[in-house]
Design a protein around this motif. Structure first.
Motif, mmCIF file in Angstrom:
data_model
loop_
_atom_site.group_PDB
_atom_site.id
_atom_site.type_symbol
_atom_site.label_atom_id
_atom_site.label_comp_id
_atom_site.label_asym_id
_atom_site.label_seq_id
_atom_site.Cartn_x
_atom_site.Cartn_y
_atom_site.Cartn_z
ATOM 1 N N ALA A 7 -10.574 3.143 4.175
ATOM 2 C CA ALA A 7 -10.184 2.737 2.822
ATOM 3 C C ALA A 7 -10.102 1.218 2.713
ATOM 4 O O ALA A 7 -10.459 0.638 1.675
ATOM 5 N N HIS A 8 -9.623 0.571 3.762
ATOM 6 C CA HIS A 8 -9.538 -0.894 3.748
ATOM 7 C C HIS A 8 -10.937 -1.504 3.663
ATOM 8 O O HIS A 8 -11.150 -2.487 2.934
ATOM 9 N N GLY A 55 -16.200 -2.736 -1.663
ATOM 10 C CA GLY A 55 -16.641 -1.907 -2.773
ATOM 11 C C GLY A 55 -17.754 -0.952 -2.394
ATOM 12 O O GLY A 55 -18.292 -0.231 -3.238
ATOM 13 N N LEU A 71 0.838 -1.197 0.000
ATOM 14 C CA LEU A 71 0.000 0.000 0.000
ATOM 15 C C LEU A 71 0.877 1.252 0.000
ATOM 16 O O LEU A 71 1.797 1.358 0.812
ATOM 17 N N ARG A 107 -13.491 -0.146 2.227
ATOM 18 C CA ARG A 107 -13.951 0.048 0.844
ATOM 19 C C ARG A 107 -13.298 -0.971 -0.086
ATOM 20 O O ARG A 107 -13.944 -1.471 -1.023
ATOM 21 N N ARG A 108 -12.012 -1.288 0.154
ATOM 22 C CA ARG A 108 -11.353 -2.302 -0.677
ATOM 23 C C ARG A 108 -12.002 -3.669 -0.491
ATOM 24 O O ARG A 108 -12.114 -4.458 -1.446
#
Length: 330
Positions: A212-213, A219, A191, A215-216
């Motif tokens: 952010a993790h 989605g 990352l 969302r990864r």
């Protein structure tokens, strides 16, 4: 007294300033005693006045320095203060009084002559340091041992830290000591980090990194850590995973650093631990799993002080760091 000289015992009120990317906090603090063992309340003085204002982060360093000076004037209209301490965002070298490195959260902040710039604007001698080290100062002062050691982590929008060994806060080359967010973390492998490297703790353990993790993993949109925490409380397994991954990464890194530094106290503050037991329990378990036998039983603790910690810590900088004076260039 020239720039970089050390202060004397110091009497009278002091000003403490806390500069962040979005907010400036200022306080007038009553007389501060020598910083040392015996507890925070006995050495930090009393907040006599407070003021906050937005940081003009997009307007350049001169505008920020002007805003800092205005905040100082607001809490000390009668000019009672004998000195000013500032806890500032960025990598701060207290010996030169300069910002040696900074993110773009404050435009053009790197290279700013913080000490002399603020001294010239206020007419006061100024001591300056990184915001996390300043906040950690009272934690060090509260240790019973004269030569106490401290590992302090601030986990929020980023991951900052401070390290004190045998009673002395470490500053290091260019003031960079304590930047715990930039130690390697297996959970962050690959990352990209804001510093230009990859795989650093900050990009898996900070609040935005946990978001952010998530969302990864899914989605799904999530703008803030609070939204992820709410979904975790509702049983969302991916939200639980994102939070505990960040917590375990922080705990593992802090445990390894504890083995290297031998702290008497480990403090974890910042906004992310406020997620609650899901986060703090995972961090503590990962921390404990790393410890060598002499340190077993050491536990991460919450900070001793509340919302005034940064301004009180900033005020105490004037008792232990070089002072930068009006009209004297470093």
């Amino acid at each position: 007294m020239s720039s970089g000289s050390r202060p004397g015992a110091g009497d009278g009120a002091l000003i403490g300033l806390d500069l962040g990317g979005t907010k400036i906090a200022a306080a007038l603090v009553g007389p501060v005693g020598p910083v040392g063992p015996g507890g925070p309340n006995g050495s930090l003085g009393t907040v006599l006045a407070r003021h906050t204002r937005p940081t003009p982060a997009g307007s350049g360093p001169d505008a920020v320095l002007d805003a800092l000076a205005a905040a100082a004037a607001e809490v000390d209209p009668d000019r009672r203060a004998s000195a000013l301490g500032i806890a500032a965002a960025g990598v701060i070298d207290p010996r030169t009084g300069r910002v040696t490195s900074a993110t773009d959260s404050i435009r053009g902040w790197a290279g700013t002559a913080l000490g002399t710039g603020l001294a010239d604007r206020t007419g006061l001698p100024v001591a300056c340091d990184n915001d996390v080290r300043a906040t950690a100062g009272p934690e060090l002062a509260a240790l019973d041992a004269e030569h106490g050691s401290l590992l302090f982590a601030a986990i929020g929008t980023g991951v900052g830290g401070a390290v004190a060994v045998d009673g002395r806060m470490l500053h290091g080359a260019a003031g960079i000591a304590g930047h715990l967010g930039h130690v390697p973390s297996p959970q962050a492998a690959g990352l990209p980090c804001t510093c230009g490297a990859t795989g650093h703790l900050e990009v898996i353990a900070s609040g935005p990194a946990i978001t952010a993790h998530y969302r990864r993993l899914t989605g799904r949109a999530a703008q803030r850590l609070e939204a992820v925490a709410e979904r975790a409380a509702q049983g969302d397994a991916d939200a639980v995973h994102a939070i505990t991954t960040g917590a375990r990464a922080a705990g593992q890194a802090l445990g390894g650093l504890a083995n290297a530094l031998g702290p008497d106290r480990v403090v974890v503050g910042g906004g992310v631990p406020r997620v609650g037991a899901l986060y703090t329990d995972a961090l503590a378990a990962a921390f404990a799993a790393e410890l060598m036998p002499p340190l077993r039983g050491l536990l991460p603790r919450a900070p001793l002080l509340g919302h005034d910690a940064a301004v009180l810590g900033a005020a105490t900088l004037t008792t232990r760091l070089p002072l930068h004076h009006p009209g004297v260039r470093p």
